[in-house]
Design a protein around this motif. Sequence first.
Motif, short mmCIF file in Angstrom:
data_model
loop_
_atom_site.label_atom_id
_atom_site.label_comp_id
_atom_site.label_asym_id
_atom_site.label_seq_id
_atom_site.Cartn_x
_atom_site.Cartn_y
_atom_site.Cartn_z
N LEU A 31 -14.82 73.41 66.37
CA LEU A 31 -15.86 74.31 66.66
C LEU A 31 -17.19 73.65 66.46
CD1 LEU A 31 -14.29 77.44 64.97
CD2 LEU A 31 -14.74 77.25 67.38
N TYR A 87 -19.06 82.91 65.44
CA TYR A 87 -18.85 81.46 65.99
C TYR A 87 -19.71 81.13 66.75
CZ TYR A 87 -16.09 85.00 68.55
OH TYR A 87 -15.82 86.25 69.20
N ASN A 100 -19.05 77.91 61.98
CA ASN A 100 -17.67 77.23 62.32
C ASN A 100 -16.91 77.64 61.13
OD1 ASN A 100 -19.50 75.45 60.98
ND2 ASN A 100 -17.76 74.03 61.09
#
Length: 397
Positions: A31, A87, A100
């Motif tokens: 991420l 996110y 993340n």
Amino acid sequence: MSDNNLANIKSAVIKMIDTEKGSLEELSLKLHANPELGYQEYKAVEWLCEYLSRHNFSIERNTGGLKTAFKATFGQGKPVIGFLAEYDALPQLGHACGHNLIATAAAGAAVAARLAAKLYGGTVCLIGTPAEELSGGKIQMVEKGVFKELEAALIAHPGNDDIATTQALACVTLNVEYFGKESHAAAHPDKGINALDAIVLAYTSLNSLRQHIEPGARIHGIITDGGKAANIVPGHSAGTFLIRSQTLPYLRELMDRVLDCFKSAAQATGARLEYRFDKSIYAPMNNNMALANLYVKNMDMLGHRTLLEDPEMNFGSTDMGNVSQVVPSLHGYYAITGKDVSGHTPEFASAACSAKGIKGALDAAKAMAMTAADLFGSSANLEKVKTEFQKSTRPSA
């Protein structure tokens, strides 16, 4: 259910997240290496849903009508305990707010909390919430009723201290434009209407206003357009401003006072003003102290000396505040940097992919899952959380 059973479940939660450490670290770093802006988090959603699907969660996409929102569920019946994942990244800075880690902690907590749901009954829910940074995705999801089935909503945010609550301000964005008239700045300045003067005058008025607002309120912004060239009277100017307050009523009062600054500048310069307040207003955080106390005890078990609240904590705004107005909510913090590092900086982005950052997220996942176990395993704990929430949202006489 006995305290011994609850202690055993918490031990199992810790063991499970330790077992999942490699997968969760991989997810977090992936991420971090692929930052996506709000409402564009397609890769993040795919990776999170893939991880949760492997652990037998049912996945619902496009939750609340948002393409990068989702809901993953495991179990059935009440209570329904939810973990919230963020996110989205920041423009140019990437994961300088550590989302993340937020997503990783939520995923780990949800997977581990299944153990308590299996034993005691109930449903574990992970809700993926896009665009926290700039658009307030949760605000739209609240309006669509996405969170109404939850008995509690939990999220943990990386920071520079271990704290169980947050001081989040109500917040609204104001976009302004002035339209004047261009002319040669030396030969014919008298034929122009200076749009830059208008926004500079308004900015100066805001600086004067700041002295006379409540201590917890904030007004700040930027000028995004100030003209084309130094020898042309600017025919257009624009800016974006944020207005924050500890309460929604005072926020609305400030909105009128701020707008008066811009209107008076238009009248003084002759430039035409156009403005737009964002429809999405971030609500202040309604901290549930019963829920926060459970989280503190669980973080302490993991070796974190966690504060219940910190009066010196810096103010910010989050759309988690809107969630906290409709369901009992936890918004905790865990330290991944020293106090000299601020969020939304390159230094914080580096910390969000560090070993300390990963460990912080895993510990937060354990504490949140253990807190969920406290709610699944004790009707008394759940009742305390519900009663406090009802009192906090009850209209005053």
